[in-house]
Design an enzyme around this catalytic site. Structure first.
Site, short mmCIF file in Angstrom:
data_model
loop_
_atom_site.label_atom_id
_atom_site.label_comp_id
_atom_site.label_asym_id
_atom_site.label_seq_id
_atom_site.Cartn_x
_atom_site.Cartn_y
_atom_site.Cartn_z
N GLY A 269 0.78 -1.22 0.00
CA GLY A 269 0.00 0.00 0.00
C GLY A 269 0.82 1.27 0.00
O GLY A 269 0.27 2.36 0.21
N GLU A 311 4.46 -6.33 0.54
CA GLU A 311 3.89 -6.57 -0.79
C GLU A 311 3.71 -5.27 -1.57
O GLU A 311 2.59 -4.86 -1.87
CB GLU A 311 2.55 -7.30 -0.64
CG GLU A 311 2.68 -8.68 -0.02
CD GLU A 311 1.36 -9.26 0.43
OE1 GLU A 311 1.34 -10.45 0.79
OE2 GLU A 311 0.34 -8.54 0.43
N PRO A 312 4.80 -4.59 -1.92
CA PRO A 312 4.68 -3.36 -2.71
C PRO A 312 4.34 -3.65 -4.16
O PRO A 312 4.78 -4.64 -4.73
CB PRO A 312 6.07 -2.74 -2.59
CG PRO A 312 6.98 -3.93 -2.45
CD PRO A 312 6.19 -4.93 -1.63
N ARG A 314 2.41 -0.67 -6.43
CA ARG A 314 2.32 0.67 -7.01
C ARG A 314 3.66 1.42 -6.93
O ARG A 314 4.07 2.08 -7.88
CB ARG A 314 1.25 1.46 -6.26
CG ARG A 314 0.93 2.82 -6.84
CD ARG A 314 0.14 3.66 -5.82
NE ARG A 314 -0.89 2.93 -5.12
CZ ARG A 314 -2.19 2.96 -5.40
NH1 ARG A 314 -2.63 3.71 -6.39
NH2 ARG A 314 -3.05 2.28 -4.69
N TYR A 364 -12.45 5.86 -7.88
CA TYR A 364 -11.95 6.31 -6.58
C TYR A 364 -11.83 7.82 -6.45
O TYR A 364 -11.38 8.30 -5.40
CB TYR A 364 -10.56 5.70 -6.31
CG TYR A 364 -10.47 4.22 -6.51
CD1 TYR A 364 -11.28 3.35 -5.79
CD2 TYR A 364 -9.58 3.67 -7.42
CE1 TYR A 364 -11.20 1.98 -5.97
CE2 TYR A 364 -9.48 2.30 -7.62
CZ TYR A 364 -10.29 1.46 -6.89
OH TYR A 364 -10.21 0.10 -7.08
N CYS A 391 -19.48 6.89 -23.31
CA CYS A 391 -20.83 7.40 -23.11
C CYS A 391 -21.15 7.38 -21.61
O CYS A 391 -21.99 6.59 -21.14
CB CYS A 391 -21.83 6.56 -23.90
SG CYS A 391 -23.48 7.25 -23.96
#
Length: 475
Positions: A269, A311-312, A314, A364, A391
């Protein structure tokens, strides 16, 4: 000139709307004259060769960040007399090439579906270096993971204990498992408040962990590694990890009374900068602080420091990616502000992609930035909203940024920090094909994930009949 009243408070009008903020872009990105260059290749040449929209991944930057994250955690925990394990979170972005880059950098890989497992195995990653997540793993997925020799399965519910145990016994294996728990720490709040019962689909309550671990230990085909916890995403500091670790270690100590607990997994995270307002802590600082917090907590409890896993995802691949788009139309919209009749103008810049290739803004409320990639302009900055072609009124890629006021149809736009959770969340909304992914390095570019064509989309429709051709020409 007065600031545009529609601009969010965090967005400052730049002196130069062509300038690149290094924190938002991969490390090889720079200007050569008017051209934006990444990995030694101009954005304009990439667009000409591969078309737009186009995901671009800076391979050297990904490799470097993976090695740096790995080294930072290993060094931090070595200083406190322990070890660290680093799993690349495949859900951020996973392809065969990327899985190989991670393995070559020394990382393990975290997968959370049969498809992600298949990619990692196809890449030749040692199954023992894989962790398998998921709140509802199918029996077939569990069976395949056990049969393949996955290094750790993360148990997400009490029901899953028996399912993994049965699969392990059937294959004559002892399967190593972690137990996912909820520490009550919410990284998106400043107070990191605890709740007695977590209202989410992942894991079990921390108070329920001892009974679940006893059940795991009672299964002859399972080996308990330790607790796992994930406190959120896009986290800029270490406070949340520190608080979560303290709560987990209290239970970790309790579990040691009945057997070995060699590891503790604090999840991932770690955040990145999407806009100039974002200021994430350097990964080295985070690793050092977390390691010291864990060591101090263990000393207070009188227990050895376990192997700690992370657990990286991003933070490794997010800033190393960008997306290229072509501007199709622009329009100025006069917007009323308040009840006194005051108005301001928002310029909509519509591109040839949108929420099908970047769903994060719609899902988000995520913020992104943009720059014109194929020319420079001395026009005054204008507040823009970069909108997609779908659309859907919520089809926005960049909610607010400043571009040169002469932004026009045909301009090439680059949106930075799209390496994570853009391709992996992409869709075929409005029957739009997902773009290709191109890796660039040392002046070379190659496709690592092929883009979808209309023929690909039609081929899945069982009623589709190809148009007959005459001498190779469509009739």
């Amino acid at each position: 000139m007065a600031p545009n009243l529609l601009a969010p408070d965090w967005l400052a009008e730049p002196a130069d709307a062509n300038a690149l903020s290094p924190a938002l872009w991969s490390r090889t990105v720079h200007r050569e004259g008017a051209d934006l260059v990444v990995g030694g290749v101009t954005a304009a040449s990439l667009a000409e060769r591969f078309g737009t929209p186009l995901y671009v991944v800076d391979e050297q930057d990904v490799r470097d960040r993976a090695a740096e994250v790995h080294a930072a955690f290993l060094a931090a925990f070595e200083r406190v007399g322990s070890r660290a394990k680093v799993y690349y979170a495949g859900k951020a972005f996973l392809s065969i090439e990327v899985a190989r880059w991670m393995a070559e950098a020394g990382l393990n890989i975290d997968v959370c579906s049969g498809g992600e497992l298949a990619v990692a195995l196809a890449a030749g990653v040692d199954p023992a270096r894989l962790g398998f997540h998921g709140n509802n793993k199918s029996l077939a997925e569990i069976d395949r993971a056990v049969a393949a020799g996955v290094g750790a399965i993360i148990i997400d519910s009490v029901q899953e204990i028996d399912r993994v145990a049965e699969a392990s016994a059937r294959h004559g294996r002892t399967q190593r498992v972690r137990l996912r728990v909820n520490s009550g720490v919410h990284a998106h709040t400043h107070a990191f408040l605890a709740t007695a019962h977590e209202d989410q689909k992942f894991g079990i309550g921390l108070a329920d962990a001892p009974a679940a671990v006893e059940r795991i230990r009672g299964a002859g085909s399972l080996e308990f590694l330790g607790l796992h916890c994930h406190i959120g995403s896009q986290i800029f500091g270490a406070d949340g990890f520190a608080e979560s670790a303290a709560r987990l270690l209290a239970v970790h100590q309790q579990l040691l009374a009945a057997g070995d607990v060699p590891e503790l997994n604090l999840g991932g995270g770690f955040g990145i900068a999407y806009t100039t307002a974002d200021d994430p802590s350097p990964i080295g600082e985070l690793a050092t602080r977390i390691a010291q917090t864990v060591a101090d907590g263990c000393a207070e409890l009188g227990i050895p420091v376990p192997v700690v896993a992370f657990e990286p995802g991003r933070t490794i691949i997010g800033a190393a990616g960008l997306t290229l788009y072509t501007v199709g139309t622009t329009k100025d919209v006069e917007v009323s502000i308040g009840d006194d009749g005051e108005t301001a103008v928002r310029r909509y810049v519509s591109i040839d992609g949108g929420m099908s290739d970047n769903a994060r803004t719609a899902l988000y409320g995520a913020d992104y930035s943009a720059r014109i990639a194929d020319r420079l302009s001395d026009a005054p900055p204008a507040l823009v909203r970069v909108a997609g072609k779908h659309c859907e009124s919520g089809d926005i890629v960049v909610d607010a940024d400043y571009l040169p006021g002469d932004v026009a149809p045909g301009d090439l736009l680059a949106v930075p920090a799209t390496g994570a959770y853009c391709w992996s969340l992409s869709s075929n909304y409005n029957y739009v094909g997902r773009p290709a992914v191109v890796a660039v390095r040392d002046g070379e570019a190659r496709v690592i994930v092929r883009g979808e064509t209309e023929a690909d989309l039609l081929a899945r429709d069982t009623a589709y009949q190809p148009v007959p051709t005459v001498e190779g020409v469509n009739a």
